[in-house]
Design a protein around this motif. Sequence first.
Motif, PDB file in Angstrom:
ATOM      1  N   UNK A   1      52.415  48.925  44.368  1.00 28.38           N
ATOM      2  CA  UNK A   1      51.422  49.763  45.034  1.00 28.38           C
ATOM      3  C   UNK A   1      50.341  50.150  44.035  1.00 28.38           C
ATOM      4  N   UNK A   2      49.164  50.469  44.582  1.00 32.09           N
ATOM      5  CA  UNK A   2      48.000  50.720  43.737  1.00 32.09           C
ATOM      6  C   UNK A   2      48.271  51.812  42.704  1.00 32.09           C
ATOM      7  N   UNK A   3      48.840  52.931  43.123  1.00 30.64           N
ATOM      8  CA  UNK A   3      49.051  54.032  42.187  1.00 30.64           C
ATOM      9  C   UNK A   3      50.045  53.635  41.103  1.00 30.64           C
ATOM     10  N   UNK A   4      51.115  52.973  41.496  1.00 28.62           N
ATOM     11  CA  UNK A   4      52.112  52.532  40.523  1.00 28.62           C
ATOM     12  C   UNK A   4      51.513  51.525  39.553  1.00 28.62           C
ATOM     13  N   UNK A   5      50.643  50.658  40.077  1.00 27.10           N
ATOM     14  CA  UNK A   5      49.990  49.668  39.218  1.00 27.10           C
ATOM     15  C   UNK A   5      49.090  50.360  38.207  1.00 27.10           C
ATOM     16  N   UNK A   6      48.304  51.340  38.659  1.00 28.76           N
ATOM     17  CA  UNK A   6      47.407  52.066  37.758  1.00 28.76           C
ATOM     18  C   UNK A   6      48.187  52.758  36.652  1.00 28.76           C
TER      19      UNK A   6
ATOM     20  N   UNK B   1      41.125  48.905  36.382  1.00 23.96           N
ATOM     21  CA  UNK B   1      41.762  47.594  36.492  1.00 23.96           C
ATOM     22  C   UNK B   1      42.591  47.504  37.763  1.00 23.96           C
ATOM     23  N   UNK B   2      43.329  48.554  38.082  1.00 21.19           N
ATOM     24  CA  UNK B   2      44.166  48.540  39.283  1.00 21.19           C
ATOM     25  C   UNK B   2      43.319  48.464  40.548  1.00 21.19           C
ATOM     26  N   UNK B   3      42.220  49.224  40.592  1.00 20.56           N
ATOM     27  CA  UNK B   3      41.350  49.174  41.773  1.00 20.56           C
ATOM     28  C   UNK B   3      40.698  47.812  41.925  1.00 20.56           C
ATOM     29  N   UNK B   4      40.312  47.209  40.796  1.00 21.40           N
ATOM     30  CA  UNK B   4      39.704  45.883  40.860  1.00 21.40           C
ATOM     31  C   UNK B   4      40.720  44.853  41.354  1.00 21.40           C
TER      32      UNK B   4
ATOM     33  N   UNK C   1      43.248  45.399  43.227  1.00 24.61           N
ATOM     34  CA  UNK C   1      43.480  45.627  44.657  1.00 24.61           C
ATOM     35  C   UNK C   1      42.376  44.991  45.495  1.00 24.61           C
ATOM     36  N   UNK C   2      41.144  44.987  44.993  1.00 21.24           N
ATOM     37  CA  UNK C   2      40.050  44.303  45.686  1.00 21.24           C
ATOM     38  C   UNK C   2      40.298  42.799  45.741  1.00 21.24           C
ATOM     39  N   UNK C   3      40.760  42.241  44.618  1.00 21.89           N
ATOM     40  CA  UNK C   3      41.042  40.803  44.569  1.00 21.89           C
ATOM     41  C   UNK C   3      42.151  40.448  45.551  1.00 21.89           C
ATOM     42  N   UNK C   4      43.150  41.321  45.665  1.00 23.37           N
ATOM     43  CA  UNK C   4      44.211  41.125  46.658  1.00 23.37           C
ATOM     44  C   UNK C   4      43.641  41.145  48.068  1.00 23.37           C
ATOM     45  N   UNK C   5      42.672  42.009  48.325  1.00 26.58           N
ATOM     46  CA  UNK C   5      42.058  42.118  49.649  1.00 26.58           C
ATOM     47  C   UNK C   5      41.439  40.786  50.071  1.00 26.58           C
ATOM     48  N   UNK C   6      40.902  40.043  49.102  1.00 28.74           N
ATOM     49  CA  UNK C   6      40.327  38.730  49.394  1.00 28.74           C
ATOM     50  C   UNK C   6      41.398  37.638  49.522  1.00 28.74           C
ATOM     51  N   UNK C   7      42.660  37.986  49.316  1.00 31.57           N
ATOM     52  CA  UNK C   7      43.765  37.008  49.306  1.00 31.57           C
ATOM     53  C   UNK C   7      43.617  35.997  48.176  1.00 31.57           C
ATOM     54  N   UNK C   8      42.958  36.403  47.092  1.00 29.86           N
ATOM     55  CA  UNK C   8      42.779  35.493  45.959  1.00 29.86           C
ATOM     56  C   UNK C   8      43.939  35.578  44.966  1.00 29.86           C
TER      57      UNK C   8
ATOM     58  N   UNK D   1      45.200  40.226  33.251  1.00 29.71           N
ATOM     59  CA  UNK D   1      46.185  39.184  33.500  1.00 29.71           C
ATOM     60  C   UNK D   1      47.558  39.753  33.785  1.00 29.71           C
ATOM     61  N   UNK D   2      47.943  40.777  33.040  1.00 28.47           N
ATOM     62  CA  UNK D   2      49.220  41.448  33.290  1.00 28.47           C
ATOM     63  C   UNK D   2      49.193  42.120  34.660  1.00 28.47           C
ATOM     64  N   UNK D   3      48.086  42.784  34.968  1.00 26.36           N
ATOM     65  CA  UNK D   3      47.970  43.442  36.260  1.00 26.36           C
ATOM     66  C   UNK D   3      48.072  42.474  37.420  1.00 26.36           C
ATOM     67  N   UNK D   4      47.496  41.276  37.271  1.00 24.88           N
ATOM     68  CA  UNK D   4      47.567  40.275  38.336  1.00 24.88           C
ATOM     69  C   UNK D   4      49.013  39.873  38.605  1.00 24.88           C
ATOM     70  N   UNK D   5      49.798  39.722  37.555  1.00 25.19           N
ATOM     71  CA  UNK D   5      51.212  39.362  37.726  1.00 25.19           C
ATOM     72  C   UNK D   5      51.982  40.514  38.367  1.00 25.19           C
TER      73      UNK D   5
END
Length: 221
Positions: free
Chosen positions: A9-14, A40-43, A45-52, A70-74
Amino acid sequence: MPPPCGAMRLRSLAIALSKLASVQEKKLELEQYQTDGELAARWISDILFFDDIFDGCRVADLGSGNGILGIGAVLAGAESSTLFEIDEDSCSVCTNNVQSLGLDERVKVSQTRIGIDKIPSEDFDLVITNPPWGRQNLRADRPFFEAILSIGSKAHLMHSAEATHVAKFFNDSGWSAESYGESDFALPAAYEHHSRTRDRTRAVFWRLTPPKSHQTHPDRS
């Protein structure tokens, strides 16, 4: 320790990204400005919104700094990422951050000179990068732009809101360039030329998409 798969989740990721160690000895010529955990977490989450970022997604983080993107993406669900960074000290920080999260099997650190060393394009489905903005060295971002073209996969780029050349560069190569958001970007007084303790500038987020005929992984959406 983060779950071995699936998205945080976004908060946990941040929170997780904010706990990563930062590069302490920043080098002026490399424009080593740290992306903070919240941004980084908000960005991501945006990339996830695009399904990228999707199941099986392999990510290249160009100019990774401490590896936060890169770590955040994983942590957000990508299968793997490779952190490409020229600075040896930053690579050591990346390695320690990867190990601290138990992500050794999914995140690789590569000491790489962007624009000089070859990056195998077939290895990646997505590029994420916050490159040098060229405030110290004119056109410092150009090798990163060219690396994106060479890899040939969708990319998400953060750049200064003052930059007017991003869309033109990629459009001239047949790519689409969509700006989809802005945010304040913190500039800590890491260098002698900064007169204030902390400053801010405006950053823009770009989604860069290659022409269909040039996409390296047409079967991976």
